[in-house]
Design an enzyme around this catalytic site. Structure first.
Site, PDB file in Angstrom:
ATOM      1  N   LYS A  57      46.447  34.262  46.338  1.00  0.00           N
ATOM      2  CA  LYS A  57      46.034  32.848  46.460  1.00  0.00           C
ATOM      3  C   LYS A  57      44.656  32.810  47.121  1.00  0.00           C
ATOM      4  O   LYS A  57      44.539  32.680  48.342  1.00  0.00           O
ATOM      5  CB  LYS A  57      47.069  32.086  47.301  1.00  0.00           C
ATOM      6  CG  LYS A  57      46.684  30.642  47.600  1.00  0.00           C
ATOM      7  CD  LYS A  57      47.840  29.847  48.175  1.00  0.00           C
ATOM      8  CE  LYS A  57      47.384  28.448  48.567  1.00  0.00           C
ATOM      9  NZ  LYS A  57      48.480  27.535  48.845  1.00  0.00           N
ATOM     10  N   GLU A 100      47.252  35.072  50.860  1.00  0.00           N
ATOM     11  CA  GLU A 100      46.256  33.998  50.840  1.00  0.00           C
ATOM     12  C   GLU A 100      45.100  34.277  51.806  1.00  0.00           C
ATOM     13  O   GLU A 100      45.184  33.968  52.992  1.00  0.00           O
ATOM     14  CB  GLU A 100      46.894  32.650  51.206  1.00  0.00           C
ATOM     15  CG  GLU A 100      45.883  31.490  51.165  1.00  0.00           C
ATOM     16  CD  GLU A 100      46.474  30.140  51.570  1.00  0.00           C
ATOM     17  OE1 GLU A 100      47.638  30.086  52.014  1.00  0.00           O
ATOM     18  OE2 GLU A 100      45.755  29.141  51.461  1.00  0.00           O
TER      19      GLU A 100
HETATM   20  C1  5MM Z   1      44.410  26.294  52.363  1.00  0.00           C
HETATM   21  O1  5MM Z   1      45.592  25.619  52.497  1.00  0.00           O
HETATM   22  C2  5MM Z   1      46.610  25.932  51.556  1.00  0.00           C
HETATM   23  C3  5MM Z   1      46.374  25.282  50.227  1.00  0.00           C
HETATM   24  O2  5MM Z   1      46.178  23.905  50.427  1.00  0.00           O
HETATM   25  P1  5MM Z   1      44.868  23.194  49.823  1.00  0.00           P
HETATM   26  O3  5MM Z   1      45.014  23.326  48.335  1.00  0.00           O
HETATM   27  O4  5MM Z   1      45.036  21.796  50.328  1.00  0.00           O
HETATM   28  O5  5MM Z   1      43.663  23.886  50.352  1.00  0.00           O
HETATM   29  C4  5MM Z   1      47.934  25.430  52.135  1.00  0.00           C
HETATM   30  O6  5MM Z   1      49.027  26.077  51.517  1.00  0.00           O
HETATM   31  C5  5MM Z   1      47.967  25.667  53.619  1.00  0.00           C
HETATM   32  O7  5MM Z   1      48.057  27.041  53.859  1.00  0.00           O
HETATM   33  C6  5MM Z   1      49.154  24.905  54.179  1.00  0.00           C
HETATM   34  O8  5MM Z   1      48.970  23.545  53.959  1.00  0.00           O
HETATM   35  C7  5MM Z   1      49.401  25.183  55.644  1.00  0.00           C
HETATM   36  O9  5MM Z   1      48.251  24.875  56.345  1.00  0.00           O
HETATM   37  P2  5MM Z   1      48.367  24.580  57.912  1.00  0.00           P
HETATM   38  O10 5MM Z   1      46.940  24.375  58.330  1.00  0.00           O
HETATM   39  O11 5MM Z   1      49.191  23.356  58.027  1.00  0.00           O
HETATM   40  O12 5MM Z   1      49.006  25.783  58.530  1.00  0.00           O
END
Ligand code: 5MM
Length: 338
Positions: A220, A178
């Protein structure tokens, strides 16, 4: 079972032409923010209740093929004592876990970030597998400014993603790679395209250097969008820009590209995915979701921390999952929101 077979079986269970991935891996500070927005205290029990509710949504497995959990969730159980990874797999939703340990500044590259968590990763993967995880996720974050990402930022972040992915594949665990290009800022869609192209180019260069099997990973990425403080772009413009970047950078061997939503609204994210799939032509990969906020926001609003809203929250999640499944084939229309 050989590592190759293990990886291929997981890809087979996660990648098809109609389902997507649910990102429910918010770290403790992030889930606190989400719960604050609906007036819910972020206790371990509230997080368990909420995430069990998501995974136990009837019929969710028709539209969702994998769920990314936070480490804590992997060890939690539903009200009947079933481990949550088992609750997911009961609907053929493959359980996975976020393995990075968050981000901080990258020394020598002001404005760029780097993600932590490689130390001890192989050992942690052994534990996660024992708890039922078959795939994992690691996020590198790229802010856009007039001078970021720097060349150092691009190289250092790509190197982290590649080292992570190689370690996971050695352990028979499918890596989701990602590289998130942030929407923050007033940059236009062309600048986002330029950065996304540099980022993905550097990531695939590093993946090759580290002998990562492209057939056994999922990408991703962010969609190619204008910054939050710039004018919004119509869905067909987003689709064209996103596909141009992906076609220039992502090898055909990658089975699936599952976008993050990155701050797009739930309906906006579905509309953009729909436009991408309408314009995809003979693009070689599946083009699907790995949305967090865009899948969960309506469910969180419907739940609001009240047990009696459990079914309403599940309906809200199922609706978004179903509409995104239609968008996988360009069959979504905003009138279906009613
Ligand atoms: C970019 O965040 C990922 C996808 O979520 P969105 O569709 O809301 O953008 C998400 O998987 C993210 O990596 C996780 O929520 C973990 O984020 P944090 O900031 O809690 O480490």
């Amino acid at each position: 079972m050989s590592t190759q077979t293990e990886l291929q079986d997981t890809i087979n269970d996660m990648v098809d032409d109609h389902r997507g991935i649910l990102a429910a891996d918010e770290s403790t500070p992030t889930i606190q923010k989400r719960f604050d927005a609906i007036g819910v205290e972020s206790t371990e029990e509230n997080r368990r209740f909420y995430r069990a509710l998501l995974l136990d949504t009837p019929e969710l497995g028709k539209y969702i093929s994998g769920v990314i959990m936070f480490e804590e969730t992997l060890g939690q159980q539903d009200d009947t004592g079933r481990p949550l990874p088992e609750v997911a797999w009961a609907q053929k939703i493959v359980p996975g876990v976020k393995v990075d340990k968050g981000k901080g500044p990258l020394s020598g590259a002001p404005g760029d970030l780097i993600t932590y968590g490689l130390d001890g990763l192989a050992e942690r993967l052994g534990d996660y597998k024992a708890q039922g995880a078959r795939f994992v996720k690691w996020r590198e974050v790229y802010p856009i400014t007039p001078t970021n990402p720097t060349l150092l930022g691009l190289r250092a972040n790509a190197e982290m993603l590649a080292r992570y992915a190689a370690t996971c594949q050695e352990m028979g665990v499918v890596p989701i790679v990602e590289p998130e290009v942030l929407m923050d800022g007033d940059h236009d869609i062309d600048r986002c395209a330029e950065v996304n192209e540099q980022v993905l180019h550097s990531v695939f260069h590093a993946l090759r250097l580290h002998h990562v099997s492209l057939e056994h990973m999922i990408l991703k990425p962010s969609m190619t969008l204008p910054g939050k403080d710039c004018r919004r772009a119509p869905a067909d413009e987003v689709a064209r820009a996103t596909l141009t970047v992906l076609k220039r950078t992502v090898p055909a061997a990658v089975p699936s590209i599952n976008f993050l939503s990155g701050g797009q609204g739930p309906e906006e994210a579905t509309e953009n995915l729909n436009a991408i799939n309408r314009l995809r032509g003979n693009a070689p990969w599946q083009l699907s979701t790995s949305y967090g906020r865009a899948l969960q926001q309506p469910a969180q609003a419907a739940w609001a921390g009240q047990q009696e809203n459990r079914a309403a929250a599940q309906q809200a999640l199922l609706k978004r999952a179903r509409l995104n499944s239609l968008a996988r084939n360009g069959e979504y229309d905003p009138s279906m929101e009613a």
